[in-house]
Write an enzyme that holds these catalytic residues in place. Structure first.
Site, short mmCIF file in Angstrom:
data_model
loop_
_atom_site.label_atom_id
_atom_site.label_comp_id
_atom_site.label_asym_id
_atom_site.label_seq_id
_atom_site.Cartn_x
_atom_site.Cartn_y
_atom_site.Cartn_z
N VAL A 84 0.82 -1.22 0.00
CA VAL A 84 0.00 0.00 0.00
C VAL A 84 0.85 1.27 0.00
O VAL A 84 0.39 2.35 -0.36
CB VAL A 84 -1.00 -0.03 1.19
CG1 VAL A 84 -1.70 1.30 1.37
CG2 VAL A 84 -2.04 -1.14 0.97
N ASN A 134 -6.82 0.62 6.20
CA ASN A 134 -6.46 0.05 7.50
C ASN A 134 -4.99 -0.32 7.62
O ASN A 134 -4.43 -0.25 8.71
CB ASN A 134 -7.35 -1.18 7.77
CG ASN A 134 -6.79 -2.04 8.88
OD1 ASN A 134 -6.91 -1.70 10.06
ND2 ASN A 134 -6.16 -3.16 8.53
N SER A 176 -4.68 6.36 14.79
CA SER A 176 -4.21 5.89 16.10
C SER A 176 -4.30 7.01 17.11
O SER A 176 -4.08 8.19 16.78
CB SER A 176 -2.75 5.45 15.98
OG SER A 176 -2.17 5.29 17.26
N TYR A 188 5.39 7.79 13.02
CA TYR A 188 4.06 7.17 12.93
C TYR A 188 2.98 8.14 13.41
O TYR A 188 1.95 8.31 12.73
CB TYR A 188 4.07 5.90 13.78
CG TYR A 188 2.76 5.20 13.97
CD1 TYR A 188 2.19 4.43 12.96
CD2 TYR A 188 2.09 5.26 15.20
CE1 TYR A 188 1.00 3.75 13.16
CE2 TYR A 188 0.89 4.58 15.40
CZ TYR A 188 0.35 3.84 14.38
OH TYR A 188 -0.83 3.16 14.58
N ALA A 189 3.20 8.76 14.55
CA ALA A 189 2.21 9.69 15.10
C ALA A 189 1.97 10.85 14.13
O ALA A 189 0.82 11.27 13.93
CB ALA A 189 2.68 10.22 16.45
N ALA A 190 3.06 11.33 13.53
CA ALA A 190 2.93 12.45 12.59
C ALA A 190 2.16 12.01 11.34
O ALA A 190 1.31 12.75 10.82
CB ALA A 190 4.31 12.97 12.21
N LYS A 235 -0.06 9.57 11.14
CA LYS A 235 -1.46 9.36 11.50
C LYS A 235 -2.17 10.70 11.75
O LYS A 235 -3.36 10.85 11.45
CB LYS A 235 -1.59 8.45 12.72
CG LYS A 235 -1.16 7.00 12.48
CD LYS A 235 -2.08 6.24 11.53
CE LYS A 235 -1.92 4.73 11.63
NZ LYS A 235 -2.63 4.01 10.56
N1 LIG Z 1 -3.06 -2.74 17.20
C1 LIG Z 1 -2.95 -1.55 17.77
O1 LIG Z 1 -2.69 -1.45 18.98
C2 LIG Z 1 -3.22 -0.29 16.98
C3 LIG Z 1 -3.27 0.93 17.68
C4 LIG Z 1 -3.54 2.09 16.97
C5 LIG Z 1 -3.72 2.06 15.61
N2 LIG Z 1 -3.62 0.87 14.95
C6 LIG Z 1 -3.79 0.88 13.51
O2 LIG Z 1 -4.70 -0.11 13.11
C7 LIG Z 1 -4.36 -0.59 11.80
C8 LIG Z 1 -4.27 -2.11 11.85
O3 LIG Z 1 -3.31 -2.46 12.81
P1 LIG Z 1 -3.15 -3.96 13.34
O4 LIG Z 1 -2.80 -3.87 14.77
O5 LIG Z 1 -4.30 -4.77 12.92
O6 LIG Z 1 -1.83 -4.39 12.53
P2 LIG Z 1 -1.29 -5.86 12.17
O7 LIG Z 1 -1.92 -6.89 13.03
O8 LIG Z 1 0.18 -5.71 12.15
O9 LIG Z 1 -1.83 -6.08 10.68
C9 LIG Z 1 -1.39 -5.21 9.69
C10 LIG Z 1 -2.05 -5.54 8.39
O10 LIG Z 1 -1.59 -4.62 7.39
C11 LIG Z 1 -0.93 -5.33 6.36
N3 LIG Z 1 0.21 -4.52 5.91
C12 LIG Z 1 1.29 -4.15 6.61
N4 LIG Z 1 2.11 -3.44 5.84
C13 LIG Z 1 1.54 -3.37 4.61
C14 LIG Z 1 1.91 -2.79 3.39
N5 LIG Z 1 3.06 -2.11 3.24
N6 LIG Z 1 1.08 -2.91 2.34
C15 LIG Z 1 -0.09 -3.60 2.45
N7 LIG Z 1 -0.49 -4.16 3.58
C16 LIG Z 1 0.32 -4.05 4.65
C17 LIG Z 1 -0.51 -6.66 6.98
O11 LIG Z 1 -0.41 -7.72 6.03
P3 LIG Z 1 0.97 -8.05 5.26
O12 LIG Z 1 2.01 -8.23 6.29
O13 LIG Z 1 0.65 -9.26 4.45
O14 LIG Z 1 1.24 -6.88 4.37
C18 LIG Z 1 -1.70 -6.93 7.89
O15 LIG Z 1 -2.78 -7.45 7.16
C19 LIG Z 1 -3.04 0.10 11.44
O16 LIG Z 1 -3.29 1.22 10.62
C20 LIG Z 1 -2.49 0.55 12.77
O17 LIG Z 1 -1.64 1.66 12.65
C21 LIG Z 1 -3.38 -0.31 15.60
#
Ligand SMILES: NC(=O)c1ccc[n+]([C@@H]2O[C@H](COP(=O)([O-])OP(=O)(O)OC[C@H]3O[C@@H](n4cnc5c(N)ncnc54)[C@H](OP(=O)(O)O)[C@@H]3O)[C@@H](O)[C@H]2O)c1
Length: 252
Positions: free
Chosen positions: A71, A97, A150, A163-165, A167
Site C-alpha cells: 500500500v 487500515n 491511532s 508514525y504519530a505524525a 497518522k
Molecule cells: N493494534 C494496535 O494497537 C493499533 C493501535 C492504533 C492504531 N492501529 C492501527 O490499526 C491498523 C491495523 O493495525 P493492526 O494492529 O491490525 O496491525 P497488524 O496486526 O500488524 O496487521 C497489519 C495488516 O496490514 C498489512 N500490511 C502491513 N504493511 C503493509 C503494506 N506495506 N502494504 C499492504 N499491507 C500491509 C498486513 O499484512 P501483510 O504483512 O501481508 O502486508 C496486515 O494485514 C493500522 O493502521 C495501525 O496503525 C493499531
C-alpha cells in the site's frame, strides 16, 4: 430482518479493506461480510489474503477477492483498484487500515528510508487510494471511506514520532476528503487505541499496570473494533462525515 440487522445491513455492498489479512483488518473483513458485503482483502502477503478470503467465503457465503499489494507504493494501487472494479464493478466502502509503526532505539537512528516507509504506508497510500476510489464513488452516487488512525496521533510519545505524525496527517486528510467528496461520499477516521494484534507482540507487557492509564484499564481485543467499523461502513452513520471515532479504552 431485525431492527439492528437492518441498521447495519451491507447486503451486496462491496468493501475494500487494506491490511485485511491480519489483526483489526481481518476482524473488520469478517464483520462486513457477515453483514452481507463482498470484500477485497489486500495486503503484501497474497497467500495470507487468499487464506482469509477462503475462510470468509466459507463462513459467510459472500465473495472475497484476495489481492497482493504494497500500500505504500503508489504504482501498485491502480492495479488494486482496477482488479476490484473489474471483479465487483463498484466499491461502497474503502477501509484504509494497513499501517505500521516500526521500533527505533533513538531518534537519530531513524533513517530517511524508515521515515519515508512509515509515511508512505500510513499516509500517502491512503491518500492515493482515497483519490482513486473516492472519485469513482462520487461518480457512482455515494460511498464511505474509513481511515484507521491511532490515538498516538493525539498523544504522541518519543517512540512513535514518525508514525504519530503520519497518522495526524491522516486525521487531517479525513476532514479534507470529507469536504472534497461530499455531499454523497462520507469520510471518517476510525481511531484505534491499543489492541492485542500482532503489533502488541513488540510491547513489553511484563508489568501489571500496562494499561492502567486508560479509563477501561486494559487493551482491546481485536474483535472490539468491529462495532465502530460497522457503524461507519453502514448507513447507520448516514449523517456522520469528517469525524474521528475513538475506540481506544479511554485515553486521558
Ligand atoms: N493494534 C494496535 O494497537 C493499533 C493501535 C492504533 C492504531 N492501529 C492501527 O490499526 C491498523 C491495523 O493495525 P493492526 O494492529 O491490525 O496491525 P497488524 O496486526 O500488524 O496487521 C497489519 C495488516 O496490514 C498489512 N500490511 C502491513 N504493511 C503493509 C503494506 N506495506 N502494504 C499492504 N499491507 C500491509 C498486513 O499484512 P501483510 O504483512 O501481508 O502486508 C496486515 O494485514 C493500522 O493502521 C495501525 O496503525 C493499531
Amino acid at each position: 430482518m431485525g431492527y439492528a440487522d437492518q441498521l447495519f445491513d451491507l447486503t451486496d455492498r462491496v468493501v475494500l479493506i487494506t491490511g485485511g489479512s491480519r489483526g483489526l483488518g481481518r476482524e473488520m473483513a469478517f464483520a462486513v461480510a457477515h453483514c452481507g458485503a463482498d470484500v477485497v482483502i489486500a495486503s503484501r502477503n497474497f497467500e495470507n489474503c487468499e487464506a482469509v478470503a477462503k475462510e470468509i467465503a466459507a463462513e459467510t457465503g459472500r465473495s472475497a477477492l484476495p489481492y497482493g499489494v504494497h500500500v505504500g507504493r503508489w504504482d501498485q494501487l491502480d492495479g488494486l483498484v482496477e482488479a476490484t472494479y473489474e471483479r465487483f464493478g463498484k466499491v461502497d466502502t474503502l477501509i484504509n487500515n494497513a499501517g505500521m509503526s516500526p521500533l527505533y532505539d533513538k531518534l537519530s537512528n531513524v533513517t530517511e528510508k524508515l521515515f519515508d516507509a512509515v509515511v508512505n504506508l500510513n499516509l500517502k497510500g491512503p491518500f492515493r487510494l482515497s483519490a482513486l476510489v473516492g472519485e469513482r464513488m462520487v461518480a457512482a452516487g455515494g460511498g464511505s471511506i474509513i481511515n484507521v488512525s491511532s490515538t498516538g496521533s493525539l498523544r504522541p510519545n518519543g517512540g512513535i514520532i514518525p508514525y504519530a505524525a503520519a497518522k495526524a496527517g491522516l486525521n487531517a486528510m479525513t476532514e479534507g476528503l470529507a469536504q472534497a467528496f461530499g455531499p454523497t461520499v462520507r469520510v471518517n477516521t476510525l481511531m484505534a487505541g491499543p489492541y492485542l494484534t500482532d503489533v502488541s507482540k513488540a510491547w513489553d507487557l511484563s508489568g501489571n499496570d500496562n494499561f492502567s492509564h486508560l479509563h477501561l484499564k486494559r487493551a482491546g481485543d481485536p474483535h472490539e473494533i468491529v462495532g465502530a467499523a460497522l457503524f461507519l461502513a453502514s448507513d447507520a452513520s448516514s449523517f456522520t462525515t469528517g469525524s474521528i471515532l475513538r475506540t481506544d479504552g479511554g485515553i486521558p
